[in-house]
Write a protein that holds these residues in place. Structure first.
Motif, PDB file in Angstrom:
ATOM      1  N   GLY A 130       3.571   8.971   0.100  1.00 20.94           N
ATOM      2  CA  GLY A 130       3.982   8.409  -1.177  1.00 20.94           C
ATOM      3  C   GLY A 130       4.966   7.259  -1.041  1.00 20.94           C
ATOM      4  N   VAL A 131       5.160   6.757   0.177  1.00 16.01           N
ATOM      5  CA  VAL A 131       6.084   5.659   0.426  1.00 16.01           C
ATOM      6  C   VAL A 131       5.321   4.341   0.319  1.00 16.01           C
ATOM      7  CG1 VAL A 131       7.663   4.645   2.116  1.00 16.01           C
ATOM      8  CG2 VAL A 131       7.426   7.120   1.964  1.00 16.01           C
TER       9      VAL A 131
ATOM     10  N   TYR B  63       0.853  -1.184   0.000  1.00 19.42           N
ATOM     11  CA  TYR B  63       0.000   0.000   0.000  1.00 19.42           C
ATOM     12  C   TYR B  63       0.888   1.233   0.000  1.00 19.42           C
ATOM     13  CZ  TYR B  63       0.937   0.323   5.034  1.00 19.42           C
ATOM     14  OH  TYR B  63       1.552   0.430   6.247  1.00 19.42           O
ATOM     15  N   VAL B  64       0.313   2.342  -0.410  1.00 17.13           N
ATOM     16  CA  VAL B  64       1.064   3.591  -0.486  1.00 17.13           C
ATOM     17  C   VAL B  64       0.568   4.505   0.623  1.00 17.13           C
ATOM     18  CG1 VAL B  64       1.648   5.565  -1.939  1.00 17.13           C
ATOM     19  CG2 VAL B  64       1.285   3.319  -2.972  1.00 17.13           C
TER      20      VAL B  64
ATOM     21  N   LEU C 175       8.429  -4.868  -2.485  1.00 18.94           N
ATOM     22  CA  LEU C 175       7.956  -3.483  -2.589  1.00 18.94           C
ATOM     23  C   LEU C 175       8.051  -2.944  -4.014  1.00 18.94           C
ATOM     24  CD1 LEU C 175       9.395  -1.965   0.700  1.00 18.94           C
ATOM     25  CD2 LEU C 175       7.066  -2.719   0.245  1.00 18.94           C
ATOM     26  N   ASN C 176       9.001  -3.444  -4.802  1.00 13.78           N
ATOM     27  CA  ASN C 176       9.126  -2.988  -6.193  1.00 13.78           C
ATOM     28  C   ASN C 176       8.174  -3.708  -7.137  1.00 13.78           C
ATOM     29  OD1 ASN C 176      11.117  -1.170  -5.511  1.00 13.78           O
ATOM     30  ND2 ASN C 176      12.770  -2.636  -5.860  1.00 13.78           N
ATOM     31  N   CYS C 177       7.623  -4.833  -6.695  1.00 13.21           N
ATOM     32  CA  CYS C 177       6.700  -5.603  -7.537  1.00 13.21           C
ATOM     33  C   CYS C 177       5.379  -4.847  -7.636  1.00 13.21           C
ATOM     34  CB  CYS C 177       6.477  -6.975  -6.928  1.00 13.21           C
ATOM     35  SG  CYS C 177       5.377  -8.006  -7.883  1.00 13.21           S
ATOM     36  N   SER C 178       4.817  -4.803  -8.823  1.00 13.87           N
ATOM     37  CA  SER C 178       3.520  -4.132  -8.989  1.00 13.87           C
ATOM     38  C   SER C 178       2.438  -5.162  -8.707  1.00 13.87           C
ATOM     39  CB  SER C 178       3.372  -3.585 -10.402  1.00 13.87           C
ATOM     40  OG  SER C 178       3.437  -4.646 -11.331  1.00 13.87           O
ATOM     41  N   GLY C 179       2.241  -5.434  -7.444  1.00 13.28           N
ATOM     42  CA  GLY C 179       1.304  -6.478  -7.017  1.00 13.28           C
ATOM     43  C   GLY C 179      -0.123  -6.146  -7.393  1.00 13.28           C
TER      44      GLY C 179
END
Length: 189
Positions: free
Chosen positions: A36-37, A31-32, A95-99
């Motif tokens: 924006g983190v 989640y963001v 975290l870099n994966c666009s889940g």
């Protein structure tokens, strides 16, 4: 290599066929934040053994403060050889994966006019058929030995009606039973 995700709270096991599937499943919890983190809520629910607990807080209205308590963690990740895997080691990849978020996975399962639409149902409301007499408080009061002598026999706990003893309502949506001769006779039945 297969990976097994054991849910401690529900005693269910999910089988994933590859490491990429494991990363994809973990990325569903991304989640963001408002800054924006990108964060992942799964990291604090991963247990390294069956007794692994985390500290949670609940509000206590008497103290007007949050009280810490220990809560069971939810998931254990195992590989084919029954070794426990700490997915926090793969934090950057997750975290870099666009889940795919949980809401998007539901939408992707449905194909237009190729079967039933998921998550469209009316929950069965059991409360309409039976009336709900509110006698719980009266039962508690009548169980008190100091007050029991002053309660009349009809209002004692063994004589009170509860949810299951009550007479069921007759719910009939048939138009034939609602047939009336005049408009003013509508509420007579």
């Amino acid at each position: 290599m297969k990976y097994y995700i054991f849910n401690i709270k529900t005693n269910q096991v999910r089988v994933l066929d590859s490491f990429d599937d494991l990363i994809q499943w973990c990325a569903c919890y991304n989640y963001v934040t408002s800054d924006g983190v990108v964060r992942n809520s799964l990291f604090e629910n991963i247990a390294m053994n069956l007794n692994d607990k985390k500290v949670s807080y609940r509000w206590d209205s008497h103290l007007n403060d949050y009280i810490p308590y220990l809560e069971q963690r939810e998931f254990i990740v195992l590989d084919e050889n029954n070794r426990i895997i700490d997915i926090r080691l793969y934090k950057e990849e997750i975290l870099n994966c666009s889940g795919i978020s949980k809401t998007n996975t539901r939408k992707k399962l449905y194909k237009f006019r190729k079967g039933p639409v998921p998550n469209i149902f009316k929950p069965y409301k059991f409360g309409k058929y039976y009336r709900r007499p509110r006698t719980t408080r009266e039962r508690k009061i009548s169980a008190d030995p100091d007050i029991q002598a002053f309660i009349r026999p009809k209002r004692r706990s063994q004589n009170l009606v509860n949810y299951w003893d009550d007479i069921p309502r007759h719910i009939d949506k048939c138009w034939k039973n609602k047939k009336i001769e005049r408009q003013w006779m509508k509420n007579l039945k």
